[in-house]
Motif scaffolding. Structure first.
Motif, PDB file in Angstrom:
ATOM      1  N   PRO A  21      -8.029   4.173   4.909  1.00 50.80           N
ATOM      2  CA  PRO A  21      -8.491   3.786   3.565  1.00 50.80           C
ATOM      3  C   PRO A  21      -9.790   4.481   3.208  1.00 50.80           C
ATOM      4  O   PRO A  21     -10.589   4.827   4.085  1.00 50.80           O
ATOM      5  CB  PRO A  21      -8.689   2.268   3.688  1.00 50.80           C
ATOM      6  CG  PRO A  21      -8.929   2.030   5.135  1.00 50.80           C
ATOM      7  CD  PRO A  21      -8.088   3.051   5.853  1.00 50.80           C
ATOM      8  N   LEU A  22     -10.004   4.704   1.930  1.00 52.95           N
ATOM      9  CA  LEU A  22     -11.233   5.340   1.465  1.00 52.95           C
ATOM     10  C   LEU A  22     -12.372   4.320   1.558  1.00 52.95           C
ATOM     11  O   LEU A  22     -12.298   3.255   0.937  1.00 52.95           O
ATOM     12  CB  LEU A  22     -11.066   5.809   0.025  1.00 52.95           C
ATOM     13  CG  LEU A  22      -9.932   6.823  -0.211  1.00 52.95           C
ATOM     14  CD1 LEU A  22      -9.680   7.009  -1.704  1.00 52.95           C
ATOM     15  CD2 LEU A  22     -10.260   8.138   0.463  1.00 52.95           C
ATOM     16  N   PRO A  23     -13.424   4.614   2.317  1.00 54.86           N
ATOM     17  CA  PRO A  23     -14.505   3.634   2.493  1.00 54.86           C
ATOM     18  C   PRO A  23     -15.264   3.341   1.202  1.00 54.86           C
ATOM     19  O   PRO A  23     -15.702   2.207   0.987  1.00 54.86           O
ATOM     20  CB  PRO A  23     -15.409   4.286   3.551  1.00 54.86           C
ATOM     21  CG  PRO A  23     -15.115   5.759   3.457  1.00 54.86           C
ATOM     22  CD  PRO A  23     -13.670   5.852   3.089  1.00 54.86           C
ATOM     23  N   PRO A  48     -11.971   3.846  -6.290  1.00 54.22           N
ATOM     24  CA  PRO A  48     -10.588   3.378  -6.132  1.00 54.22           C
ATOM     25  C   PRO A  48     -10.595   1.872  -5.880  1.00 54.22           C
ATOM     26  O   PRO A  48     -11.543   1.328  -5.316  1.00 54.22           O
ATOM     27  CB  PRO A  48     -10.087   4.140  -4.900  1.00 54.22           C
ATOM     28  CG  PRO A  48     -11.044   5.263  -4.704  1.00 54.22           C
ATOM     29  CD  PRO A  48     -12.357   4.785  -5.221  1.00 54.22           C
ATOM     30  N   ILE A  49      -9.514   1.222  -6.283  1.00 53.48           N
ATOM     31  CA  ILE A  49      -9.380  -0.220  -6.094  1.00 53.48           C
ATOM     32  C   ILE A  49      -8.125  -0.483  -5.271  1.00 53.48           C
ATOM     33  O   ILE A  49      -7.024  -0.043  -5.636  1.00 53.48           O
ATOM     34  CB  ILE A  49      -9.288  -0.949  -7.448  1.00 53.48           C
ATOM     35  CG1 ILE A  49     -10.581  -0.726  -8.240  1.00 53.48           C
ATOM     36  CG2 ILE A  49      -9.011  -2.444  -7.249  1.00 53.48           C
ATOM     37  CD1 ILE A  49     -10.479  -1.128  -9.696  1.00 53.48           C
ATOM     38  N   TYR A  50      -8.298  -1.182  -4.159  1.00 51.56           N
ATOM     39  CA  TYR A  50      -7.179  -1.502  -3.279  1.00 51.56           C
ATOM     40  C   TYR A  50      -6.719  -2.939  -3.498  1.00 51.56           C
ATOM     41  O   TYR A  50      -7.525  -3.862  -3.579  1.00 51.56           O
ATOM     42  CB  TYR A  50      -7.572  -1.355  -1.808  1.00 51.56           C
ATOM     43  CG  TYR A  50      -7.646   0.054  -1.305  1.00 51.56           C
ATOM     44  CD1 TYR A  50      -6.489   0.775  -0.999  1.00 51.56           C
ATOM     45  CD2 TYR A  50      -8.877   0.672  -1.092  1.00 51.56           C
ATOM     46  CE1 TYR A  50      -6.554   2.067  -0.519  1.00 51.56           C
ATOM     47  CE2 TYR A  50      -8.951   1.976  -0.604  1.00 51.56           C
ATOM     48  CZ  TYR A  50      -7.786   2.664  -0.316  1.00 51.56           C
ATOM     49  OH  TYR A  50      -7.859   3.949   0.165  1.00 51.56           O
ATOM     50  N   CYS A  84     -12.001  -3.503  -2.546  1.00 51.32           N
ATOM     51  CA  CYS A  84     -10.798  -4.234  -2.171  1.00 51.32           C
ATOM     52  C   CYS A  84     -10.788  -5.576  -2.893  1.00 51.32           C
ATOM     53  O   CYS A  84     -11.828  -6.245  -2.966  1.00 51.32           O
ATOM     54  CB  CYS A  84     -10.760  -4.487  -0.666  1.00 51.32           C
ATOM     55  SG  CYS A  84     -10.076  -3.126   0.290  1.00 51.32           S
ATOM     56  N   VAL A  85      -9.637  -5.949  -3.418  1.00 52.36           N
ATOM     57  CA  VAL A  85      -9.515  -7.252  -4.074  1.00 52.36           C
ATOM     58  C   VAL A  85      -8.391  -8.042  -3.414  1.00 52.36           C
ATOM     59  O   VAL A  85      -7.461  -7.470  -2.840  1.00 52.36           O
ATOM     60  CB  VAL A  85      -9.235  -7.108  -5.589  1.00 52.36           C
ATOM     61  CG1 VAL A  85     -10.360  -6.366  -6.273  1.00 52.36           C
ATOM     62  CG2 VAL A  85      -7.905  -6.410  -5.846  1.00 52.36           C
ATOM     63  N   ILE A 122      -5.662   2.755  -8.690  1.00 44.08           N
ATOM     64  CA  ILE A 122      -5.313   1.459  -8.109  1.00 44.08           C
ATOM     65  C   ILE A 122      -4.321   1.734  -6.982  1.00 44.08           C
ATOM     66  O   ILE A 122      -3.203   2.205  -7.228  1.00 44.08           O
ATOM     67  CB  ILE A 122      -4.716   0.522  -9.169  1.00 44.08           C
ATOM     68  CG1 ILE A 122      -5.713   0.332 -10.314  1.00 44.08           C
ATOM     69  CG2 ILE A 122      -4.354  -0.828  -8.540  1.00 44.08           C
ATOM     70  CD1 ILE A 122      -5.161  -0.463 -11.474  1.00 44.08           C
ATOM     71  N   LEU A 123      -4.732   1.447  -5.776  1.00 45.62           N
ATOM     72  CA  LEU A 123      -3.985   1.847  -4.587  1.00 45.62           C
ATOM     73  C   LEU A 123      -3.474   0.644  -3.796  1.00 45.62           C
ATOM     74  O   LEU A 123      -4.104  -0.420  -3.789  1.00 45.62           O
ATOM     75  CB  LEU A 123      -4.872   2.702  -3.677  1.00 45.62           C
ATOM     76  CG  LEU A 123      -5.518   3.939  -4.330  1.00 45.62           C
ATOM     77  CD1 LEU A 123      -6.494   4.586  -3.362  1.00 45.62           C
ATOM     78  CD2 LEU A 123      -4.447   4.936  -4.769  1.00 45.62           C
ATOM     79  N   LYS A 124      -2.356   0.831  -3.106  1.00 43.55           N
ATOM     80  CA  LYS A 124      -1.788  -0.215  -2.260  1.00 43.55           C
ATOM     81  C   LYS A 124      -2.520  -0.244  -0.927  1.00 43.55           C
ATOM     82  O   LYS A 124      -2.637   0.772  -0.260  1.00 43.55           O
ATOM     83  CB  LYS A 124      -0.301   0.046  -2.024  1.00 43.55           C
ATOM     84  CG  LYS A 124       0.372  -0.914  -1.065  1.00 43.55           C
ATOM     85  CD  LYS A 124       0.495  -2.293  -1.641  1.00 43.55           C
ATOM     86  CE  LYS A 124       1.376  -3.183  -0.767  1.00 43.55           C
ATOM     87  NZ  LYS A 124       0.830  -3.428   0.587  1.00 43.55           N
ATOM     88  N   TRP A 125      -3.022  -1.420  -0.554  1.00 45.23           N
ATOM     89  CA  TRP A 125      -3.635  -1.586   0.768  1.00 45.23           C
ATOM     90  C   TRP A 125      -2.518  -1.676   1.797  1.00 45.23           C
ATOM     91  O   TRP A 125      -1.657  -2.553   1.730  1.00 45.23           O
ATOM     92  CB  TRP A 125      -4.514  -2.834   0.811  1.00 45.23           C
ATOM     93  CG  TRP A 125      -5.146  -3.031   2.157  1.00 45.23           C
ATOM     94  CD1 TRP A 125      -4.672  -3.782   3.200  1.00 45.23           C
ATOM     95  CD2 TRP A 125      -6.355  -2.420   2.631  1.00 45.23           C
ATOM     96  NE1 TRP A 125      -5.507  -3.687   4.286  1.00 45.23           N
ATOM     97  CE2 TRP A 125      -6.547  -2.857   3.965  1.00 45.23           C
ATOM     98  CE3 TRP A 125      -7.274  -1.554   2.051  1.00 45.23           C
ATOM     99  CZ2 TRP A 125      -7.640  -2.456   4.725  1.00 45.23           C
ATOM    100  CZ3 TRP A 125      -8.375  -1.154   2.806  1.00 45.23           C
ATOM    101  CH2 TRP A 125      -8.542  -1.602   4.125  1.00 45.23           C
ATOM    102  N   GLU A 126      -2.499  -0.756   2.759  1.00 45.30           N
ATOM    103  CA  GLU A 126      -1.427  -0.675   3.746  1.00 45.30           C
ATOM    104  C   GLU A 126      -1.732  -1.602   4.924  1.00 45.30           C
ATOM    105  O   GLU A 126      -2.280  -1.195   5.953  1.00 45.30           O
ATOM    106  CB  GLU A 126      -1.249   0.769   4.218  1.00 45.30           C
ATOM    107  CG  GLU A 126      -0.920   1.753   3.113  1.00 45.30           C
ATOM    108  CD  GLU A 126       0.488   1.549   2.563  1.00 45.30           C
ATOM    109  OE1 GLU A 126       1.272   0.801   3.187  1.00 45.30           O
ATOM    110  OE2 GLU A 126       0.807   2.144   1.523  1.00 45.30           O
ATOM    111  N   THR A 127      -1.341  -2.849   4.793  1.00 43.69           N
ATOM    112  CA  THR A 127      -1.682  -3.868   5.784  1.00 43.69           C
ATOM    113  C   THR A 127      -1.150  -3.528   7.172  1.00 43.69           C
ATOM    114  O   THR A 127      -1.842  -3.737   8.176  1.00 43.69           O
ATOM    115  CB  THR A 127      -1.137  -5.241   5.341  1.00 43.69           C
ATOM    116  OG1 THR A 127      -1.616  -5.532   4.026  1.00 43.69           O
ATOM    117  CG2 THR A 127      -1.585  -6.336   6.291  1.00 43.69           C
TER     118      THR A 127
END
Length: 214
Positions: A81-83, A146-148, A87-88, A196-201
């Protein structure tokens, strides 16, 4: 003496409010009367989370396949992930239930904003409001971060400027519907460059904004 039934976790891919439910009664509310509802039970929360993050076709009907941990090849493809990002995440106790959302610095975990708790909300609605709040937060401060989010539904709702929730208005959740109206209005009246990006859990672990209530 009868044996106590083992707890199951129910994944609803297509229903009133897609998500993971820890009891059949809540799951049933999401699928009753819904044409084309897609759902399935799992023995553990971990299995349910992996399933919900994947296509239902991997688990329903003829295309059922085993769930595997993510491969090194996939990890390399996904990257990190981009530091420098936000993150929301949203949280909801019950469905509907007491709900809230927040946004944090991905790198440090420092909280940028938090809203709630609100009565009679849903997780997907909170996720949607969190993304829009982050967009407004960035625009006000001229930040192109960016927003995850780990919610595919919420990301889609923002993309089409339409929160397709089946949540019914009540006297208790009036504030939530006021926020939804404001959020949709903001999306129609403002442009933004933030991705707006998907957080890859599965690759990165829990979203830093997660409330830790799983």
């Amino acid at each position: 003496m009868s044996k106590k039934a083992k707890q199951k976790f129910y994944v609803v891919w297509e229903g009133i409010d897609p998500g993971i439910y820890d009891n059949w009664a809540d799951c049933k509310k999401q699928i009753d009367g819904v044409e084309g509802a897609v759902y399935k039970s799992f023995a553990t929360m971990d299995m349910a989370e992996q399933a919900f993050a994947s296509s239902s076709k991997l688990f329903i009907g003829k295309e059922v396949k085993a769930v595997h941990t993510i491969s090194q090849e996939d990890l390399k493809r996904i990257g990190k992930p981009l530091p420098e990002s936000i993150c929301v995440d949203g949280a909801c106790s019950g469905n509907p239930g007491l709900a809230e959302y927040r946004g944090v610095d991905t790198d440090t975990g420092a909280e940028f904003f938090r809203q709630g708790p609100f009565a009679d909300g849903t997780n997907n609605v909170m996720e949607f409001l969190a993304i829009v709040h982050a967009l407004a937060f960035c625009k006000q401060r001229k930040l192109n971060l960016p927003i995850y989010s780990d919610s595919r539904n919420a990301i889609t709702w923002v993309k089409f400027k339409n929160p397709r929730t089946k949540l019914k208005p009540t006297r208790k959740n009036q504030k939530i519907f006021e926020l939804l109206e404001r959020a949709v209005k903001w999306l129609h009246e403002n442009e933004y460059k933030n991705k707006i990006l998907k957080w890859e859990t599965k690759a990165w672990g829990e979203n830093p904004a997660d409330f830790g209530r799983k």
